[in-house]
Design a protein around this motif. Structure first.
Motif, PDB file in Angstrom:
ATOM      1  N   ASP A   1       0.824  -1.209   0.000  1.00  0.00           N
ATOM      2  CA  ASP A   1       0.000   0.000   0.000  1.00  0.00           C
ATOM      3  C   ASP A   1       0.854   1.254   0.000  1.00  0.00           C
ATOM      4  O   ASP A   1       0.568   2.226  -0.715  1.00  0.00           O
ATOM      5  N   THR A   2       1.949   1.246   0.783  1.00  0.00           N
ATOM      6  CA  THR A   2       2.834   2.416   0.830  1.00  0.00           C
ATOM      7  C   THR A   2       3.493   2.667  -0.519  1.00  0.00           C
ATOM      8  O   THR A   2       3.585   3.813  -0.980  1.00  0.00           O
ATOM      9  N   VAL A   3       3.945   1.606  -1.184  1.00  0.00           N
ATOM     10  CA  VAL A   3       4.598   1.759  -2.484  1.00  0.00           C
ATOM     11  C   VAL A   3       3.607   2.249  -3.532  1.00  0.00           C
ATOM     12  O   VAL A   3       3.930   3.119  -4.362  1.00  0.00           O
ATOM     13  N   LEU A   4       2.395   1.727  -3.529  1.00  0.00           N
ATOM     14  CA  LEU A   4       1.407   2.146  -4.524  1.00  0.00           C
ATOM     15  C   LEU A   4       1.012   3.607  -4.329  1.00  0.00           C
ATOM     16  O   LEU A   4       0.702   4.303  -5.304  1.00  0.00           O
ATOM     17  N   ARG A   5       1.042   4.091  -3.090  1.00  0.00           N
ATOM     18  CA  ARG A   5       0.647   5.485  -2.839  1.00  0.00           C
ATOM     19  C   ARG A   5       1.774   6.470  -3.125  1.00  0.00           C
ATOM     20  O   ARG A   5       1.533   7.559  -3.643  1.00  0.00           O
ATOM     21  N   HIS A   6       3.019   6.094  -2.791  1.00  0.00           N
ATOM     22  CA  HIS A   6       4.116   7.057  -2.876  1.00  0.00           C
ATOM     23  C   HIS A   6       5.163   6.716  -3.926  1.00  0.00           C
ATOM     24  O   HIS A   6       6.028   7.546  -4.206  1.00  0.00           O
ATOM     25  N   GLY A   7       5.132   5.535  -4.489  1.00  0.00           N
ATOM     26  CA  GLY A   7       6.088   5.189  -5.531  1.00  0.00           C
ATOM     27  C   GLY A   7       7.514   5.201  -5.017  1.00  0.00           C
ATOM     28  O   GLY A   7       7.844   4.603  -3.997  1.00  0.00           O
ATOM     29  N   GLY A   8       8.398   5.912  -5.740  1.00  0.00           N
ATOM     30  CA  GLY A   8       9.798   5.965  -5.368  1.00  0.00           C
ATOM     31  C   GLY A   8      10.065   6.707  -4.073  1.00  0.00           C
ATOM     32  O   GLY A   8      11.143   6.567  -3.500  1.00  0.00           O
ATOM     33  N   ALA A   9       9.093   7.493  -3.573  1.00  0.00           N
ATOM     34  CA  ALA A   9       9.270   8.224  -2.317  1.00  0.00           C
ATOM     35  C   ALA A   9       8.792   7.434  -1.116  1.00  0.00           C
ATOM     36  O   ALA A   9       8.739   7.972  -0.008  1.00  0.00           O
ATOM     37  N   ALA A  10       8.438   6.171  -1.300  1.00  0.00           N
ATOM     38  CA  ALA A  10       7.912   5.364  -0.198  1.00  0.00           C
ATOM     39  C   ALA A  10       8.979   5.106   0.850  1.00  0.00           C
ATOM     40  O   ALA A  10      10.174   5.042   0.549  1.00  0.00           O
ATOM     41  N   CYS A  11       8.531   4.956   2.097  1.00  0.00           N
ATOM     42  CA  CYS A  11       9.411   4.584   3.220  1.00  0.00           C
ATOM     43  C   CYS A  11      10.552   5.573   3.381  1.00  0.00           C
ATOM     44  O   CYS A  11      11.700   5.178   3.630  1.00  0.00           O
ATOM     45  N   ALA A  12      10.282   6.853   3.245  1.00  0.00           N
ATOM     46  CA  ALA A  12      11.343   7.860   3.238  1.00  0.00           C
ATOM     47  C   ALA A  12      11.988   8.006   4.602  1.00  0.00           C
ATOM     48  O   ALA A  12      11.444   7.606   5.637  1.00  0.00           O
ATOM     49  N   HIS A  13      13.170   8.583   4.615  1.00  0.00           N
ATOM     50  CA  HIS A  13      13.907   8.886   5.842  1.00  0.00           C
ATOM     51  C   HIS A  13      13.110   9.895   6.669  1.00  0.00           C
ATOM     52  O   HIS A  13      12.368  10.709   6.115  1.00  0.00           O
ATOM     53  N   PRO A  14      13.225   9.864   8.005  1.00  0.00           N
ATOM     54  CA  PRO A  14      12.475  10.839   8.816  1.00  0.00           C
ATOM     55  C   PRO A  14      12.703  12.288   8.416  1.00  0.00           C
ATOM     56  O   PRO A  14      11.828  13.126   8.618  1.00  0.00           O
ATOM     57  N   SER A  15      13.864  12.603   7.853  1.00  0.00           N
ATOM     58  CA  SER A  15      14.105  13.977   7.414  1.00  0.00           C
ATOM     59  C   SER A  15      13.359  14.319   6.134  1.00  0.00           C
ATOM     60  O   SER A  15      13.260  15.493   5.779  1.00  0.00           O
ATOM     61  N   GLY A  16      12.840  13.314   5.434  1.00  0.00           N
ATOM     62  CA  GLY A  16      12.166  13.540   4.165  1.00  0.00           C
ATOM     63  C   GLY A  16      13.100  13.674   2.984  1.00  0.00           C
ATOM     64  O   GLY A  16      12.645  13.764   1.843  1.00  0.00           O
ATOM     65  N   ARG A  17      14.413  13.646   3.210  1.00  0.00           N
ATOM     66  CA  ARG A  17      15.378  13.792   2.120  1.00  0.00           C
ATOM     67  C   ARG A  17      15.599  12.458   1.419  1.00  0.00           C
ATOM     68  O   ARG A  17      15.585  11.404   2.045  1.00  0.00           O
ATOM     69  N   ARG A  18      15.839  12.546   0.133  1.00  0.00           N
ATOM     70  CA  ARG A  18      16.068  11.355  -0.674  1.00  0.00           C
ATOM     71  C   ARG A  18      17.442  11.365  -1.351  1.00  0.00           C
ATOM     72  O   ARG A  18      17.753  10.473  -2.125  1.00  0.00           O
ATOM     73  N   ASP A  19      18.244  12.356  -1.047  1.00  0.00           N
ATOM     74  CA  ASP A  19      19.608  12.417  -1.579  1.00  0.00           C
ATOM     75  C   ASP A  19      20.354  13.500  -0.824  1.00  0.00           C
ATOM     76  O   ASP A  19      19.760  14.324  -0.122  1.00  0.00           O
ATOM     77  N   LEU A  20      21.669  13.502  -0.980  1.00  0.00           N
ATOM     78  CA  LEU A  20      22.494  14.541  -0.387  1.00  0.00           C
ATOM     79  C   LEU A  20      22.550  15.746  -1.325  1.00  0.00           C
ATOM     80  O   LEU A  20      22.342  15.618  -2.537  1.00  0.00           O
ATOM     81  N   PRO A  21      22.842  16.935  -0.783  1.00  0.00           N
ATOM     82  CA  PRO A  21      22.897  18.123  -1.655  1.00  0.00           C
ATOM     83  C   PRO A  21      23.969  18.035  -2.726  1.00  0.00           C
ATOM     84  O   PRO A  21      23.869  18.678  -3.766  1.00  0.00           O
ATOM     85  N   GLY A  22      25.012  17.263  -2.510  1.00  0.00           N
ATOM     86  CA  GLY A  22      26.068  17.108  -3.509  1.00  0.00           C
ATOM     87  C   GLY A  22      26.950  15.939  -3.136  1.00  0.00           C
ATOM     88  O   GLY A  22      27.140  15.634  -1.955  1.00  0.00           O
ATOM     89  N   ARG A  23      27.488  15.276  -4.156  1.00  0.00           N
ATOM     90  CA  ARG A  23      28.351  14.126  -3.917  1.00  0.00           C
ATOM     91  C   ARG A  23      29.746  14.429  -4.459  1.00  0.00           C
ATOM     92  O   ARG A  23      29.894  15.024  -5.523  1.00  0.00           O
TER      93      ARG A  23
END
Length: 724
Positions: free
Chosen positions: A261-283
């Motif tokens: 259910d979580t994956v179908l609702r949010h897709g690639g943003a599912a199960c996100a980190h508590p901060s809501g970030r999905r990447d670092l500002p720069g690598r």
């Protein structure tokens, strides 16, 4: 849905950060033939914007998103420490394999000899003996006047062809033409294979189709994630984070229906980190979150490097850092910028994927990553900070708090550590019972100094609470403080280093500040702590020992060890104690590790230097180490059996007059006397890297690295070029 410390992020209209990998190869690279030279794959930068989903209207089909190429790139099994992303394993080295130069010269000489022989035979310089089989097998009538000359001509050409084929076979065997062709043709075929478009993988084997989810009965979630990846709305952190959540479903921690259910609702943003970030500002480094690796350099083609490592990329990962890493090198050798920063960046990415908790500690100004890469930044001694450090590590046990604090204050004095823990326990227990908290730094200093008013107030509070047992503890502390040589005086002097105006707003246990406790390493937390190096060197040493003691205690005491806990301690001088070494050894079984850097082993007490190198599983010596530090590394790396060749020249003395004349003529022409070489081959034991080699033969920007995994797999010391 419970995803082990993560929660579902709300859907946002803005696109998430993209780029499955900071640098990706142009096409998926299949494993090359064994003879192909190993080396790192070409890594161009990712696109600035994600490609559109599907072909544009009336236009050609767009390129494949980087995340799909990243998922489909092979990662073959390799020795510990080798960068497996697109790695091409090398074949085992044949000790009797002839050098390429020898093969080429032998082939050319055999070709010239064959050509010369054929020319001599064709021009009848050697007679017509080689034509006897032709004359014997053909009728005489074919060679007489009026005979069948056409048949004889065909027979002659056939004989020439067979004889020429026989010569090619004989001289080809002598010149080893087949081995030369295989040696030269192998790399050519492997380039050609890289440029050829790779065949699309089968759906069952395509990781981009999420076959595990389909096999477990979640095809809808697999279709949703596959569509997100094709549309370029996922990155490598998303893939690693969702795979982490899927592992919790497989282990029975979370239900399948909630995950779907979580994956179908949010897709690639599912199960996100508590901060809501999905990447670092720069690598700044190359990461492979599927293999949990960060690339730190390349092993050059050096004779001291093992053959399977030459030309391969080298990487660090949790299964290696779980044995802890010690890096030794002078300032400017690249410890922080080329090792610590990539490791911290990798741990932060894995924390966003719900796989790791990281605490990065260094002096003010150390470049361990931008503030946006962390959840909490604690700058001790800086005004206007909203984050603080818990002096007692988040524990409520007075004895545990006393042991941790004693390690920080007097851990560098082994004879006082146990007595210091006892003295602190005699004060922390009564104070917590009386005030339901531990004392602040000024309060603890007054109690250690034996000030009458705070001691009397504490005794009155204990009498009112009826805590007779704790009253006896306080009375014992009062009696001991009256004796000469009481450890309380030393503890008071050390705690006074933290009772300075610069630290007035820190270490407050009253709850008025946001305190960071290392007991939170069972969550995917990203913390950076800056120590007050300038003007407070002794206080920084106490705080560094405090953080190290808290981390080792909290990491081992975790109930859930599924997250890898990592402490990165830059400039760990004066933090290595006997208790710290015991703590490092316990981390291997707790899925945790520590990364330490030192300018020199002289920053460690002499009796603990060898023990430190033995306690860590990964050791790194940078260019510029001293010979006495190199001797310690050479000792721990041990020796190996190698084959040596001793060549001696013996002058040849001629006996005959002709021989003497020939030797005189040769000496006039060459300027050297006639000699004969004698080669002696021996197998001897030699140090893998000697102290002199480590001090003088390691080029700038390089280091020698040896790694050990938590399972006991190990790799010998390898020279690493940290600039590639």
């Amino acid at each position: 849905m419970d995803t082990e410390g993560t929660h579902d992020a709300p859907h946002t209209a803005s696109p998430p950060p993209h780029g499955a990998h900071r640098a990706e190869p142009t096409v998926p690279r299949p494993a090359a033939p064994p003879a192909a030279p190993a080396g790192p794959p070409a890594i161009p930068p990712p696109p600035a914007a994600p490609p559109a989903a599907g072909p544009a209207a009336g236009g050609p089909e767009t390129a494949e998103p980087p995340v799909l190429r990243w998922l489909r790139t092979p990662r073959p099994a390799a020795a510990p420490g080798i960068w497996t992303y697109g790695h091409r394993p090398k074949a085992a080295v044949d000790p009797e394999r002839a050098p390429l130069r020898q093969l080429v010269s032998g082939a050319v000489i055999s070709l010239l000899c064959g050509w010369l022989l054929w020319s001599l035979l064709w021009n009848n310089y050697l007679g017509s003996y080689w034509l006897w089989p032709l004359l014997l097998l053909t009728p005489d009538s074919w060679r007489t006047a009026g005979g069948d000359t056409v048949a004889f001509a065909w027979a002659t050409y056939l004989y020439y062809g067979l004889f020429l084929a026989l010569m090619v076979f004989v001289f080809g065997r002598l010149g080893r033409w087949r081995e030369l062709a295989r040696r030269l043709g192998g790399p050519l075929v492997a380039r050609l294979r890289e440029r050829a478009p790779a065949a699309a993988p089968e759906p069952a084997a395509d990781r981009a189709q999420w076959p595990e989810l389909r096999a477990a009965g979640a095809p809808d979630a697999a279709d949703k994630l596959a569509a997100e990846a094709r549309a370029g709305r996922m990155n490598d952190v998303d893939v690693a984070r969702i795979e982490r959540a899927w592992r919790s479903v497989r282990s029975g921690t979370n239900p399948l229906a909630s995950f779907t259910d979580t994956v179908l609702r949010h897709g690639g943003a599912a199960c996100a980190h508590p901060s809501g970030r999905r990447d670092l500002p720069g690598r700044t480094a190359h990461h492979d979150l599927l293999a949990h690796q960060v690339r730190i350099g390349v092993a050059p083609d050096h004779p001291r490097n093992p053959p399977q490592h030459r030309g391969a990329g080298l990487a660090l990962e949790p299964r290696l850092l779980g044995t802890s890493l010690l890096a030794v090198g002078p300032s400017g050798s690249g410890k922080t910028s080329r090792v610590l920063k990539p490791v911290v960046e990798s741990m932060c990415l894995q924390a966003l994927a719900g796989q790791c908790a990281v605490v990065a500690v260094g002096p003010a100004g150390a470049d361990l990553g931008p503030d946006d890469a962390f959840d909490v930044v604690v700058r001790i001694g800086r005004t206007g900070q909203d984050s603080d450090l818990d002096l007692y590590g988040g524990t409520t046990d007075p004895d545990e708090a006393a042991g941790i604090l004693a390690e920080a204050l007097v851990g560098d004095l082994p004879d006082h550590q146990r007595r210091g823990a006892t003295a602190l326990g005699q004060l922390l227990g009564p104070f917590r019972t009386a005030h339901d908290r531990f004392p602040s730094v000024p309060e603890l200093r007054e109690l250690l100094d034996g000030a009458p008013e705070p001691t009397a107030a504490l005794r009155a509070a204990l009498e009112a609470a009826g805590a007779s047992a704790l009253l006896r503890e306080l009375d014992a502390r009062t009696r001991q403080s009256e004796r000469a040589g009481d450890v309380g005086v030393l503890l008071a002097d050390r705690i006074a280093l933290l009772d300075r105006p610069a630290f007035a707003g820190f270490f407050d246990p009253t709850g008025r500040t946001r305190q960071v406790s290392l007991r939170a390493v069972d969550h995917p937390l990203r913390v950076r702590i800056e120590l007050p190096e300038r003007g407070h060197a002794e206080a920084s040493g106490i705080l560094a020992r405090l953080i190290l003691a808290q981390f080792t205690e909290c990491a081992v005491a975790r109930a859930d060890r599924s997250l890898f806990a990592c402490l990165v301690l830059d400039e760990a001088a004066h933090t290595i104690t006997t208790e710290a070494l015991r703590g490092l050894q316990r981390l291997r079984s707790a899925n945790a590790g520590v990364v330490l850097t030192l300018r020199a082993l002289d920053d460690v007490p002499e009796g603990l230097r060898s023990a430190l190198l033995g306690a860590v599983g990964c050791r790194m010596a940078f260019a510029g180490v001293t010979t006495w530090d190199g001797a310690r590394f050479a000792e721990v790396w041990g020796k190996e059996w190698v084959e040596t060749r001793d060549v001696t020249d013996r002058q040849i003395i001629a006996v005959s007059a002709a021989g003497k004349a020939f030797h005189m003529f040769r000496q006039l022409v060459t300027g050297k006397a006639a000699t004969a070489k004698a080669v002696t081959v021996r197998t001897v034991e030699r140090e893998r890297w000697s102290a002199s080699d480590l001090a003088n033969a390691v080029p700038p920007g390089h280091a020698v690295l040896s790694v050990t995994s938590v399972r006991g797999e190990h790799a010998p010391p390898v020279l690493v070029d940290l600039g590639k």
